[in-house]
Motif scaffolding. Structure first.
Motif, PDB file in Angstrom:
ATOM      1  N   GLU A   1      36.621  41.177  48.433  1.00 25.15           N
ATOM      2  CA  GLU A   1      37.610  39.941  48.222  1.00 25.15           C
ATOM      3  C   GLU A   1      38.849  40.068  47.776  1.00 25.15           C
ATOM      4  OE1 GLU A   1      35.008  37.996  45.493  1.00 25.15           O
ATOM      5  OE2 GLU A   1      33.158  37.650  47.040  1.00 25.15           O
ATOM      6  N   LEU A   2      39.324  40.630  46.565  1.00 22.14           N
ATOM      7  CA  LEU A   2      40.513  40.923  46.039  1.00 22.14           C
ATOM      8  C   LEU A   2      41.224  41.613  47.137  1.00 22.14           C
ATOM      9  CD1 LEU A   2      39.561  41.894  42.507  1.00 22.14           C
ATOM     10  CD2 LEU A   2      40.562  39.653  43.350  1.00 22.14           C
ATOM     11  N   GLN A   3      40.733  42.473  47.997  1.00 18.16           N
ATOM     12  CA  GLN A   3      41.626  43.220  49.070  1.00 18.16           C
ATOM     13  C   GLN A   3      42.121  41.988  49.944  1.00 18.16           C
ATOM     14  OE1 GLN A   3      39.483  45.575  51.830  1.00 18.16           O
ATOM     15  NE2 GLN A   3      41.027  46.961  52.225  1.00 18.16           N
ATOM     16  N   TYR A   4      41.230  41.358  50.461  1.00  9.10           N
ATOM     17  CA  TYR A   4      41.526  40.287  51.408  1.00  9.10           C
ATOM     18  C   TYR A   4      42.450  39.330  50.898  1.00  9.10           C
ATOM     19  CZ  TYR A   4      40.879  36.289  54.579  1.00  9.10           C
ATOM     20  OH  TYR A   4      40.985  35.385  55.605  1.00  9.10           O
ATOM     21  N   ALA A   5      42.355  39.120  49.544  1.00 10.43           N
ATOM     22  CA  ALA A   5      43.326  38.024  49.012  1.00 10.43           C
ATOM     23  C   ALA A   5      44.806  38.776  48.873  1.00 10.43           C
ATOM     24  CB  ALA A   5      42.909  37.448  47.701  1.00 10.43           C
ATOM     25  N   ILE A   6      44.886  39.927  48.490  1.00 11.45           N
ATOM     26  CA  ILE A   6      46.097  40.677  48.407  1.00 11.45           C
ATOM     27  C   ILE A   6      46.721  40.679  49.737  1.00 11.45           C
ATOM     28  CG2 ILE A   6      47.341  42.718  47.805  1.00 11.45           C
ATOM     29  CD1 ILE A   6      45.229  43.018  45.389  1.00 11.45           C
ATOM     30  N   ILE A   7      46.133  41.212  50.591  1.00  8.64           N
ATOM     31  CA  ILE A   7      46.574  41.462  51.987  1.00  8.64           C
ATOM     32  C   ILE A   7      47.009  40.206  52.522  1.00  8.64           C
ATOM     33  CG2 ILE A   7      46.073  42.330  54.464  1.00  8.64           C
ATOM     34  CD1 ILE A   7      44.324  44.476  53.021  1.00  8.64           C
ATOM     35  N   ASN A   8      46.307  39.212  52.501  1.00  6.58           N
ATOM     36  CA  ASN A   8      46.483  37.873  53.185  1.00  6.58           C
ATOM     37  C   ASN A   8      47.493  36.847  52.237  1.00  6.58           C
ATOM     38  OD1 ASN A   8      44.828  37.867  55.804  1.00  6.58           O
ATOM     39  ND2 ASN A   8      43.576  38.776  54.502  1.00  6.58           N
ATOM     40  N   LYS A   9      47.812  37.440  51.267  1.00 10.25           N
ATOM     41  CA  LYS A   9      48.424  36.584  50.377  1.00 10.25           C
ATOM     42  C   LYS A   9      47.880  35.357  50.044  1.00 10.25           C
ATOM     43  CE  LYS A   9      53.005  39.007  50.670  1.00 10.25           C
ATOM     44  NZ  LYS A   9      53.010  39.494  49.329  1.00 10.25           N
ATOM     45  N   GLN A  10      46.622  35.277  49.540  1.00  8.38           N
ATOM     46  CA  GLN A  10      46.108  34.135  49.165  1.00  8.38           C
ATOM     47  C   GLN A  10      45.741  33.954  47.624  1.00  8.38           C
ATOM     48  OE1 GLN A  10      43.365  33.894  53.237  1.00  8.38           O
ATOM     49  NE2 GLN A  10      42.955  32.439  51.665  1.00  8.38           N
ATOM     50  N   VAL A  11      45.846  32.808  47.280  1.00  7.25           N
ATOM     51  CA  VAL A  11      46.071  32.552  45.777  1.00  7.25           C
ATOM     52  C   VAL A  11      44.600  32.479  45.205  1.00  7.25           C
ATOM     53  CG1 VAL A  11      46.328  30.755  43.779  1.00  7.25           C
ATOM     54  CG2 VAL A  11      47.588  31.076  45.778  1.00  7.25           C
ATOM     55  N   ILE A  12      44.218  32.987  44.071  1.00 10.05           N
ATOM     56  CA  ILE A  12      42.809  33.144  43.417  1.00 10.05           C
ATOM     57  C   ILE A  12      42.889  32.414  42.150  1.00 10.05           C
ATOM     58  CG2 ILE A  12      42.477  35.404  44.520  1.00 10.05           C
ATOM     59  CD1 ILE A  12      42.952  36.784  41.870  1.00 10.05           C
ATOM     60  N   THR A  13      41.762  31.879  41.657  1.00  7.89           N
ATOM     61  CA  THR A  13      41.438  31.405  40.520  1.00  7.89           C
ATOM     62  C   THR A  13      40.282  32.034  39.976  1.00  7.89           C
ATOM     63  OG1 THR A  13      39.996  29.589  41.514  1.00  7.89           O
ATOM     64  CG2 THR A  13      42.211  29.216  41.470  1.00  7.89           C
ATOM     65  N   PHE A  14      40.346  31.912  38.426  1.00 13.59           N
ATOM     66  CA  PHE A  14      39.115  32.394  37.722  1.00 13.59           C
ATOM     67  C   PHE A  14      39.480  31.972  36.373  1.00 13.59           C
ATOM     68  CE2 PHE A  14      42.483  35.570  37.999  1.00 13.59           C
ATOM     69  CZ  PHE A  14      42.812  35.966  36.731  1.00 13.59           C
ATOM     70  N   ASP A  15      38.287  32.166  35.722  1.00 14.23           N
ATOM     71  CA  ASP A  15      37.933  32.001  34.096  1.00 14.23           C
ATOM     72  C   ASP A  15      38.458  33.280  33.513  1.00 14.23           C
ATOM     73  OD1 ASP A  15      37.320  29.242  34.266  1.00 14.23           O
ATOM     74  OD2 ASP A  15      35.136  29.861  34.812  1.00 14.23           O
ATOM     75  N   TYR A  16      39.356  33.405  32.554  1.00 14.85           N
ATOM     76  CA  TYR A  16      39.590  34.660  31.836  1.00 14.85           C
ATOM     77  C   TYR A  16      39.363  34.386  30.354  1.00 14.85           C
ATOM     78  CZ  TYR A  16      42.094  38.940  30.940  1.00 14.85           C
ATOM     79  OH  TYR A  16      42.267  40.210  30.726  1.00 14.85           O
TER      80      TYR A  16
END
Length: 304
Positions: free
Chosen positions: A134-149
């Motif tokens: 999922e993170l690989q996809y987001a980084i390669i396609n330059k898509q924003v992510i959200t999460f609780d930290y």
């Protein structure tokens, strides 16, 4: 180069189906003996090639790989690509260049299905799992992510991040990205992330070359102390596997001093305990006392 010819031979078979050794020899300007040697190499590498002699004989990919001559399925692309990776292990010249070329052609099929990295604890819910894909996809396609930290003090915050890189530092995975809350590049320890979501919004930002994991780490905001450790000569063979040469000093008595920056947490003490009697914490005194307490707790288990 042979590796280039091998790749061209695969595509020739894809587009021409059933061919003769002489046809391949003429096309690649080599002897039929060389053709058969190449076919044998490809077969050993796992490429599904059939070869038969006599009337009506010839060379072809196994049935199912030539039904559609213009488009291979993902499974077929992976099969060919992984076969060529096997050839890479035999150290043919220019293999890296060849794999790079075929990798660009098969890009959509080269998902790391053989690898799964689950960063959650045993027994956690499926929704908590962070998948590298999922993170690989987001980084390669330059898509924003959200999460609780969750920070060091277990305080939760909602983050919106432009993910730029996955980083494995020391013993943990991190996401490097632009934090819209802090308005700067930050590094987030993945074990502290929950409810990660890849959203449709895209971005253009790149990770600056000079960014450092230590400079902007969200893992902790407390000072990380330097530990001064003494290792016995018997364990010397392990030191350069675990520490940089600049951190290691040979003493006159044959022992080794190591200066390294570690958090005073369970991971650090469990790691040092793995060296058994061959390591002693010299400084800071707080770390020595914390190790003593752990050793006493272990000793109690064997006094019963």
């Amino acid at each position: 180069m042979q590796i280039e010819r091998l790749i061209q031979m695969i595509f020739y078979l894809i587009h021409h189906g059933h061919v003769t050794a002489k046809e391949l020899a003429d096309y690649f300007d080599v002897s039929t003996r060389t053709v058969y040697r190449d076919i044998n190499t490809l077969t050993l590498a796992g490429i599904p090639i059939l070869s038969s002699k006599g009337t009506g004989g010839g060379i072809s990919l196994v049935e199912g790989y030539t039904l559609d001559k213009s488009l291979l399925s993902k499974e077929e692309q992976q099969h060919i690509y992984h076969g060529l990776q096997t050839l890479q292990a035999t150290k043919y010249p220019n293999t890296e260049m060849a794999l790079s070329k075929i990798g660009a052609i098969f890009r959509s099929a080269l998902e790391p299905k053989w690898l799964e990295i689950d960063l959650t604890y045993w027994g956690s819910e499926e929704k908590e799992k962070i998948k590298i894909s999922e993170l690989q996809y987001a980084i390669i396609n330059k898509q924003v992510i959200t999460f609780d930290y969750f920070n060091t003090y277990l305080q939760k915050s909602k983050r919106v991040i432009e993910p730029l890189r996955l980083v494995f530092k020391s013993h943990a995975w991190y996401i490097a990205g632009y934090c819209r809350d802090r308005e700067e590049i930050r590094f987030f320890r993945m074990s502290r992330i929950r409810n990660l979501e890849v959203i449709s919004e895209t971005f253009l930002r790149e990770l600056p070359q000079e960014e450092s994991l230590i400079t902007h780490c969200e893992e902790t905001e407390v000072d990380i102390p330097f530990l001064k450790l003494r290792f016995s000569p018997e364990i010397a063979y392990k030191l350069y596997d675990n520490f940089h040469e600049s951190q290691v000093t040979l003493c006159e008595d044959g022992s080794y001093l190591v200066s390294v920056q570690y958090e005073l947490n369970d991971w650090t003490f469990h790691y040092l305990l793995s060296f058994g009697k061959h390591v002693e914490i010299l400084e800071p005194e707080m770390a020595r006392e914390m190790m003593k307490e752990r050793v006493k707790e272990i000793q109690k288990l064997y006094e019963k």
